[in-house]
Design a protein around this motif. Sequence first.
Motif, PDB file in Angstrom:
ATOM      1  N   LYS A 205       0.833  -1.209   0.000  1.00 27.79           N
ATOM      2  CA  LYS A 205       0.000   0.000   0.000  1.00 27.79           C
ATOM      3  C   LYS A 205       0.871   1.264   0.000  1.00 27.79           C
ATOM      4  O   LYS A 205       1.952   1.277   0.607  1.00 27.79           O
ATOM      5  CB  LYS A 205      -0.914   0.000   1.221  1.00 27.79           C
ATOM      6  CG  LYS A 205      -1.933  -1.136   1.169  1.00 27.79           C
ATOM      7  CD  LYS A 205      -2.902  -1.057   2.324  1.00 27.79           C
ATOM      8  CE  LYS A 205      -3.963  -2.152   2.184  1.00 27.79           C
ATOM      9  NZ  LYS A 205      -4.857  -2.199   3.350  1.00 27.79           N
ATOM     10  N   GLU A 265      -3.813   5.503   2.943  1.00 29.46           N
ATOM     11  CA  GLU A 265      -5.262   5.229   2.957  1.00 29.46           C
ATOM     12  C   GLU A 265      -5.894   5.582   4.307  1.00 29.46           C
ATOM     13  O   GLU A 265      -7.114   5.731   4.398  1.00 29.46           O
ATOM     14  CB  GLU A 265      -5.544   3.763   2.601  1.00 29.46           C
ATOM     15  CG  GLU A 265      -5.113   2.782   3.672  1.00 29.46           C
ATOM     16  CD  GLU A 265      -5.539   1.350   3.335  1.00 29.46           C
ATOM     17  OE1 GLU A 265      -5.802   1.048   2.166  1.00 29.46           O
ATOM     18  OE2 GLU A 265      -5.582   0.531   4.282  1.00 29.46           O
ATOM     19  N   GLU A 267      -5.398   8.334   5.946  1.00 31.33           N
ATOM     20  CA  GLU A 267      -5.661   9.784   5.923  1.00 31.33           C
ATOM     21  C   GLU A 267      -5.519  10.425   7.306  1.00 31.33           C
ATOM     22  O   GLU A 267      -6.355  11.229   7.725  1.00 31.33           O
ATOM     23  CB  GLU A 267      -7.056  10.061   5.339  1.00 31.33           C
ATOM     24  CG  GLU A 267      -7.205   9.555   3.919  1.00 31.33           C
ATOM     25  CD  GLU A 267      -8.513   9.989   3.285  1.00 31.33           C
ATOM     26  OE1 GLU A 267      -9.531  10.001   3.984  1.00 31.33           O
ATOM     27  OE2 GLU A 267      -8.482  10.329   2.087  1.00 31.33           O
TER      28      GLU A 267
END
Length: 283
Positions: A205, A265, A267
């Motif tokens: 990721k 992802e 955030e």
Amino acid sequence: MHKTWNILYRGPLTSCNYSCHYCPFAKTKNTREELAIDAQKLMQFQNWVKHRSERIGILFTPWGEGLIRKYYQQAMTALSHMNNVYRVAIQTNLSCSTDWMDEVNKESFALWTTYHPSQLSLDAFLEKCHSLIEKNIRFSVGTVGLKEDLDVITQLRKRLPSSVYLWVNAYKRETDYYEQEHLKRILEVDPLFHWNNQRHESLGKPCHAGSTTFSVDGDGNMTSCHFIKDQIGNIYHDNFEEALQPKLCSNTTCGCHIGYVHLQELEQDKIYGDGILERIPLV
Ligand code: SF4
Ligand code: SF4
């Protein structure tokens, strides 16, 4: 606008004046020579920062306690006054005097403090916190969420002003350590606890680690983060910036705040903004 780098620095220091049972650095000592080397490497890093044009945030994550050392106090004070340093923060047990903090730039200086209930009374720790408040120092307070400490953690929350964020780190060494009743109590203290009480799947990721944030050791060696040991460059070599490219995580999971806050992802920048290094949320 210059790019922003968030740098986690960990020099060779490996000593602490406290003896927390959950820590490998409890009551360890460095020799005078080792401390001199640590100080010299810190000064080299400080000089390097001074000559950069990027907007730089620094979090010192020593293996031990840095702020009982005068050279750490001096380095943080000097860094806080550099125009290109938007933040300089350190993880600390707050056992040092706070007098020297009168000299820091309060705009950029910050502390990630941790309360260790086995090491000092709540009153003594709160006295230090109030000294920071009087001096207008930015700081977060945290604890390890041991079940036997939940009463004192609740007390700590009650006695700190609501403007001071109190985080709780999940105790992850035992699986299924918490029961619902513990989780409820901890979430009342730290509404962001659920982010910490898990290991985030991260393999493959996108993560800011290795591009806009990276770790540096005392010799200038760079890694993407503290959890991936592959060296990507050295800040004291030419063209080290070329290593700072968007990267995907190569670890299966990421479980520490200083890591997963950079996993894109999640955030977490929306939660912490410029307080991400010292762990102070925006609201
Ligand atoms: S204060 Fe921090 S570094 Fe020192 S023994 Fe406790 S956990 Fe370890
Ligand atoms: S997710 Fe965690 S382990 Fe993976 S690169 Fe980012 S900070 Fe490092």
